[in-house]
Design a protein around this motif. Structure first.
Motif, PDB file in Angstrom:
ATOM      1  N   UNK A  43       0.959  -1.253   0.070  1.00  0.00           N
ATOM      2  CA  UNK A  43       0.048   0.095   0.095  1.00  0.00           C
ATOM      3  C   UNK A  43       0.995   1.199  -0.084  1.00  0.00           C
ATOM      4  N   UNK A  44       2.028   1.217   0.711  1.00  0.00           N
ATOM      5  CA  UNK A  44       3.042   2.574   0.805  1.00  0.00           C
ATOM      6  C   UNK A  44       3.472   2.814  -0.522  1.00  0.00           C
ATOM      7  N   UNK A  45       4.061   1.472  -1.022  1.00  0.00           N
ATOM      8  CA  UNK A  45       4.669   1.535  -2.442  1.00  0.00           C
ATOM      9  C   UNK A  45       3.570   2.308  -3.570  1.00  0.00           C
ATOM     10  N   UNK A  46       2.354   1.645  -3.547  1.00  0.00           N
ATOM     11  CA  UNK A  46       1.092   2.362  -4.469  1.00  0.00           C
ATOM     12  C   UNK A  46       0.857   3.675  -4.154  1.00  0.00           C
ATOM     13  N   UNK A  47       1.016   4.133  -2.724  1.00  0.00           N
ATOM     14  CA  UNK A  47       0.556   5.412  -2.762  1.00  0.00           C
ATOM     15  C   UNK A  47       1.834   6.365  -3.033  1.00  0.00           C
ATOM     16  N   UNK A  48       2.767   6.018  -3.001  1.00  0.00           N
ATOM     17  CA  UNK A  48       3.950   6.706  -3.501  1.00  0.00           C
ATOM     18  C   UNK A  48       4.144   6.837  -4.919  1.00  0.00           C
ATOM     19  N   UNK A  53      -4.818   6.034  -4.987  1.00  0.00           N
ATOM     20  CA  UNK A  53      -5.123   4.580  -4.661  1.00  0.00           C
ATOM     21  C   UNK A  53      -6.476   4.533  -4.103  1.00  0.00           C
ATOM     22  N   UNK A  54      -7.207   3.665  -4.586  1.00  0.00           N
ATOM     23  CA  UNK A  54      -8.677   3.170  -4.125  1.00  0.00           C
ATOM     24  C   UNK A  54      -8.616   2.249  -3.260  1.00  0.00           C
ATOM     25  N   UNK A  69     -13.039   3.920  -0.809  1.00  0.00           N
ATOM     26  CA  UNK A  69     -12.294   5.248  -0.188  1.00  0.00           C
ATOM     27  C   UNK A  69     -10.965   5.334  -0.974  1.00  0.00           C
ATOM     28  N   UNK A  70     -10.384   6.717  -0.876  1.00  0.00           N
ATOM     29  CA  UNK A  70      -9.170   6.863  -1.577  1.00  0.00           C
ATOM     30  C   UNK A  70      -8.054   6.903  -0.231  1.00  0.00           C
ATOM     31  N   UNK A  71      -7.111   6.479  -0.522  1.00  0.00           N
ATOM     32  CA  UNK A  71      -6.298   6.376   0.430  1.00  0.00           C
ATOM     33  C   UNK A  71      -5.430   7.858   0.704  1.00  0.00           C
ATOM     34  N   UNK A  72      -5.496   8.509   1.789  1.00  0.00           N
ATOM     35  CA  UNK A  72      -5.188   9.791   2.086  1.00  0.00           C
ATOM     36  C   UNK A  72      -3.929  10.168   2.701  1.00  0.00           C
ATOM     37  N   UNK A  92      -3.473   4.934   8.554  1.00  0.00           N
ATOM     38  CA  UNK A  92      -3.417   5.628   7.819  1.00  0.00           C
ATOM     39  C   UNK A  92      -4.646   6.498   7.365  1.00  0.00           C
ATOM     40  N   UNK A  93      -4.747   7.621   6.945  1.00  0.00           N
ATOM     41  CA  UNK A  93      -5.998   8.190   6.513  1.00  0.00           C
ATOM     42  C   UNK A  93      -6.556   7.765   5.221  1.00  0.00           C
ATOM     43  N   UNK A  94      -7.810   7.653   5.210  1.00  0.00           N
ATOM     44  CA  UNK A  94      -8.756   7.352   4.299  1.00  0.00           C
ATOM     45  C   UNK A  94      -9.758   8.210   4.009  1.00  0.00           C
ATOM     46  N   UNK A  95     -10.075   8.744   2.787  1.00  0.00           N
ATOM     47  CA  UNK A  95     -11.181   9.895   2.374  1.00  0.00           C
ATOM     48  C   UNK A  95     -12.452   8.826   1.775  1.00  0.00           C
TER      49      UNK A  95
END
Length: 121
Positions: A43-48, A53-54, A69-72, A92-95
């Motif tokens: 998830x962190x790799x995908x975020x950066x 990231x949904x 949600x969207x990874x915030x 971690x934050x999610x929207x």
């Protein structure tokens, strides 16, 4: 507003399985999520490395998606006492974009090419 520096990068999607509905409710109320340490690196790799990231949420055995949600934020080291399940990593934050119970049957036409073309559920 200047464009996002990651706008030309790919969009990533993950199905997040929860052991219970209470964790999904906490996430929707507080705008946070936590997962097992084995998922954190992906998830962190995908975020950066992605523009967005949904996360598509489903309670194990429910036969439904509970929303998406969207990874915030990236996953940090801070843990939360909110979760009823042990073994979770950082928060971690999610929207939340949509909070709705959707039966898997409405997505049976979606196949995951990175998982032997199995149905997304």
């Amino acid at each position: 507003k200047s464009p996002s520096p990651r706008q030309n990068m790919p969009v990533r999607y993950f199905v997040m399985k929860s052991s219970n509905l209470e964790n999904i409710d906490i996430s929707q109320q507080k705008g946070i999520w936590s997962t097992t340490p084995s998922n954190e690196r992906k998830l962190n790799g995908a975020f950066w490395e992605s523009s967005v990231v949904y996360l598509i949420f489903s309670v194990q055995g429910s036969g439904h998606f509970q929303g998406f949600a969207r990874m915030g934020s990236a996953i940090g080291c801070e843990k939360s006492q909110d979760w009823r399940s042990a073994g979770f990593g950082g928060v971690f934050k999610v929207d939340w974009i949509r909070k709705e119970s959707i039966p898997f049957q409405f997505a049976h036409h979606l196949l995951n090419p990175w998982n032997d073309s199995k149905k997304v559920q």
